[in-house]
Design a protein around this motif. Structure first.
Motif, PDB file in Angstrom:
ATOM      1  N   GLU A 235       0.862  -1.183   0.000  1.00  0.00           N
ATOM      2  CA  GLU A 235       0.000   0.000   0.000  1.00  0.00           C
ATOM      3  C   GLU A 235       0.898   1.231   0.000  1.00  0.00           C
ATOM      4  O   GLU A 235       1.907   1.260   0.705  1.00  0.00           O
ATOM      5  CB  GLU A 235      -0.924   0.039   1.225  1.00  0.00           C
ATOM      6  CG  GLU A 235      -1.990  -1.043   1.256  1.00  0.00           C
ATOM      7  CD  GLU A 235      -3.063  -0.862   0.208  1.00  0.00           C
ATOM      8  OE1 GLU A 235      -3.135   0.244  -0.371  1.00  0.00           O
ATOM      9  OE2 GLU A 235      -3.813  -1.813  -0.037  1.00  0.00           O
ATOM     10  N   GLY A 236       0.524   2.254  -0.762  1.00  0.00           N
ATOM     11  CA  GLY A 236       1.310   3.470  -0.771  1.00  0.00           C
ATOM     12  C   GLY A 236       1.348   4.103  -2.149  1.00  0.00           C
ATOM     13  O   GLY A 236       0.691   3.647  -3.088  1.00  0.00           O
ATOM     14  N   PHE A 237       2.161   5.152  -2.283  1.00  0.00           N
ATOM     15  CA  PHE A 237       2.239   5.876  -3.538  1.00  0.00           C
ATOM     16  C   PHE A 237       3.670   5.795  -4.081  1.00  0.00           C
ATOM     17  O   PHE A 237       4.238   4.715  -4.166  1.00  0.00           O
ATOM     18  CB  PHE A 237       1.779   7.321  -3.337  1.00  0.00           C
ATOM     19  CG  PHE A 237       0.326   7.416  -2.972  1.00  0.00           C
ATOM     20  CD1 PHE A 237      -0.653   7.386  -3.954  1.00  0.00           C
ATOM     21  CD2 PHE A 237      -0.071   7.501  -1.643  1.00  0.00           C
ATOM     22  CE1 PHE A 237      -2.001   7.443  -3.624  1.00  0.00           C
ATOM     23  CE2 PHE A 237      -1.417   7.566  -1.311  1.00  0.00           C
ATOM     24  CZ  PHE A 237      -2.377   7.536  -2.303  1.00  0.00           C
ATOM     25  N   THR A 238       4.302   6.904  -4.384  1.00  0.00           N
ATOM     26  CA  THR A 238       5.618   6.867  -5.022  1.00  0.00           C
ATOM     27  C   THR A 238       6.754   6.656  -4.031  1.00  0.00           C
ATOM     28  O   THR A 238       7.833   6.229  -4.422  1.00  0.00           O
ATOM     29  CB  THR A 238       5.856   8.181  -5.773  1.00  0.00           C
ATOM     30  OG1 THR A 238       5.752   9.284  -4.844  1.00  0.00           O
ATOM     31  CG2 THR A 238       4.823   8.360  -6.872  1.00  0.00           C
ATOM     32  N   ASN A 239       6.555   6.967  -2.774  1.00  0.00           N
ATOM     33  CA  ASN A 239       7.644   6.898  -1.795  1.00  0.00           C
ATOM     34  C   ASN A 239       7.363   5.788  -0.774  1.00  0.00           C
ATOM     35  O   ASN A 239       7.143   6.041   0.397  1.00  0.00           O
ATOM     36  CB  ASN A 239       7.812   8.244  -1.094  1.00  0.00           C
ATOM     37  CG  ASN A 239       9.064   8.277  -0.247  1.00  0.00           C
ATOM     38  OD1 ASN A 239       9.988   7.502  -0.470  1.00  0.00           O
ATOM     39  ND2 ASN A 239       9.092   9.159   0.732  1.00  0.00           N
ATOM     40  N   LEU A 240       7.348   4.540  -1.268  1.00  0.00           N
ATOM     41  CA  LEU A 240       7.081   3.378  -0.418  1.00  0.00           C
ATOM     42  C   LEU A 240       5.725   3.493   0.265  1.00  0.00           C
ATOM     43  O   LEU A 240       4.792   4.047  -0.290  1.00  0.00           O
ATOM     44  CB  LEU A 240       8.227   3.168   0.572  1.00  0.00           C
ATOM     45  CG  LEU A 240       9.620   2.984  -0.059  1.00  0.00           C
ATOM     46  CD1 LEU A 240      10.661   2.737   1.018  1.00  0.00           C
ATOM     47  CD2 LEU A 240       9.635   1.884  -1.073  1.00  0.00           C
ATOM     48  N   GLY A 241       5.575   2.959   1.489  1.00  0.00           N
ATOM     49  CA  GLY A 241       4.274   2.969   2.151  1.00  0.00           C
ATOM     50  C   GLY A 241       4.191   1.846   3.160  1.00  0.00           C
ATOM     51  O   GLY A 241       5.175   1.519   3.829  1.00  0.00           O
ATOM     52  N   ASN A 242       3.019   1.200   3.293  1.00  0.00           N
ATOM     53  CA  ASN A 242       2.842   0.088   4.225  1.00  0.00           C
ATOM     54  C   ASN A 242       3.388  -1.190   3.606  1.00  0.00           C
ATOM     55  O   ASN A 242       3.116  -1.479   2.440  1.00  0.00           O
ATOM     56  CB  ASN A 242       1.369  -0.110   4.566  1.00  0.00           C
ATOM     57  CG  ASN A 242       0.774   1.095   5.257  1.00  0.00           C
ATOM     58  OD1 ASN A 242       0.173   1.938   4.602  1.00  0.00           O
ATOM     59  ND2 ASN A 242       0.957   1.191   6.552  1.00  0.00           N
ATOM     60  N   GLY A 243       4.137  -1.946   4.409  1.00  0.00           N
ATOM     61  CA  GLY A 243       4.754  -3.127   3.835  1.00  0.00           C
ATOM     62  C   GLY A 243       5.048  -4.206   4.844  1.00  0.00           C
ATOM     63  O   GLY A 243       4.686  -4.115   6.027  1.00  0.00           O
ATOM     64  N   ALA A 244       5.693  -5.259   4.355  1.00  0.00           N
ATOM     65  CA  ALA A 244       6.105  -6.398   5.172  1.00  0.00           C
ATOM     66  C   ALA A 244       7.618  -6.527   5.081  1.00  0.00           C
ATOM     67  O   ALA A 244       8.183  -6.577   3.978  1.00  0.00           O
ATOM     68  CB  ALA A 244       5.425  -7.672   4.682  1.00  0.00           C
TER      69      ALA A 244
END
Length: 244
Positions: free
Chosen positions: A206-215
């Motif tokens: 989840e997110g836009f151009t600058n990374l976001g929610n992750g694992a």
């Protein structure tokens, strides 16, 4: 299947098999569950008093459940502009690539709990649990644009979580008829940690151009990731030869 002995020991066993129609290779999964509860106030009547322990139940359970991918995870769609001019209309695959190897998620949870009624007015319910999620489904995981697409549906290894649930109730006014007043308070805490994502360093879902929610291994699932300007050991910004 449910069993009980003398109304103070209870055993429950269950199993479930699911099939889905939107995958071919991994379209079915069996998952069992079992629970055991013991009521000491029924097994040992001497420990039950009106001004002390009115009722007590100890319980333990192991349960599993499954979750399957939604939509059409194995199919790569076709993008077609039916409204365009003849010389500008083209058929192209869309940015999502189907994954024929997508697998169902499997959740397994171990739970311990106690229920008690005390002093004819106090009600307690406490639970501690651990949960492991295997093959967590990410519906739209980014992939390198060099593949010709942007995302796919995939599984990401293993997530461990643990937590507690507690509820406390007090019968302030307790009458057989007329006005009664009960107050309850509850508390919940849950922590998770990603323990395996295969050969990946990080998966952003989840997110836009600058990374976001992750694992990412060692972090809670859904942690927020971003980027920052590099610095040296003294905290000064690193600047390249052209001043950036």
């Amino acid at each position: 299947l449910s069993f009980d002995y003398n109304n103070w020991v209870f055993l429950n066993l269950s199993g479930r098999q699911d099939w889905v129609s939107n995958t071919e290779k991994n379209n079915t999964l069996f998952y069992p569950s079992a629970s055991l509860s013991f009521i000491p106030t029924s097994a040992f009547p001497g420990m039950k008093t009106d001004n002390g322990i009115n009722y007590m139940k100890l319980r333990a359970g192991y349960g599993t459940s499954a979750n399957f991918s939604t939509g059409y995870p194995t199919v790569t769609g076709l993008a077609l502009n039916t409204q365009g001019w003849v010389d500008s209309t083209s058929n192209t695959t869309n940015s999502f690539v189907g994954n024929p190897n997508i697998k169902p998620e499997l959740f397994s949870e171990l739970e311990f709990g106690i229920e008690a009624k005390l002093f004819s007015r106090l009600n307690l319910d406490f639970t501690y649990y651990t949960r492991v999620t295997n093959d967590l489904i990410i519906q739209s995981a980014p992939i390198p644009l060099s593949t010709g697409a942007g995302s796919t549906s995939t599984n990401i290894g293993e997530i461990e979580s643990w937590g507690i649930e507690a509820e406390l109730g007090l019968d302030i006014l307790k009458r057989t008829d007329g006005f009664n007043w009960n107050v309850n308070v509850n508390f919940f805490k849950n922590e998770s940690e990603v323990t395996d994502i295969g050969d990946n360093d990080i998966i952003i879902y989840e997110g836009f151009t600058n990374l976001g929610n992750g694992a990412r291994v060692g972090y809670p699932l859904g942690a927020m990731f971003g980027s920052r300007i590099a610095r040296d050991e003294n905290g000064n910004l690193l600047v390249d030869g052209v001043g950036n």
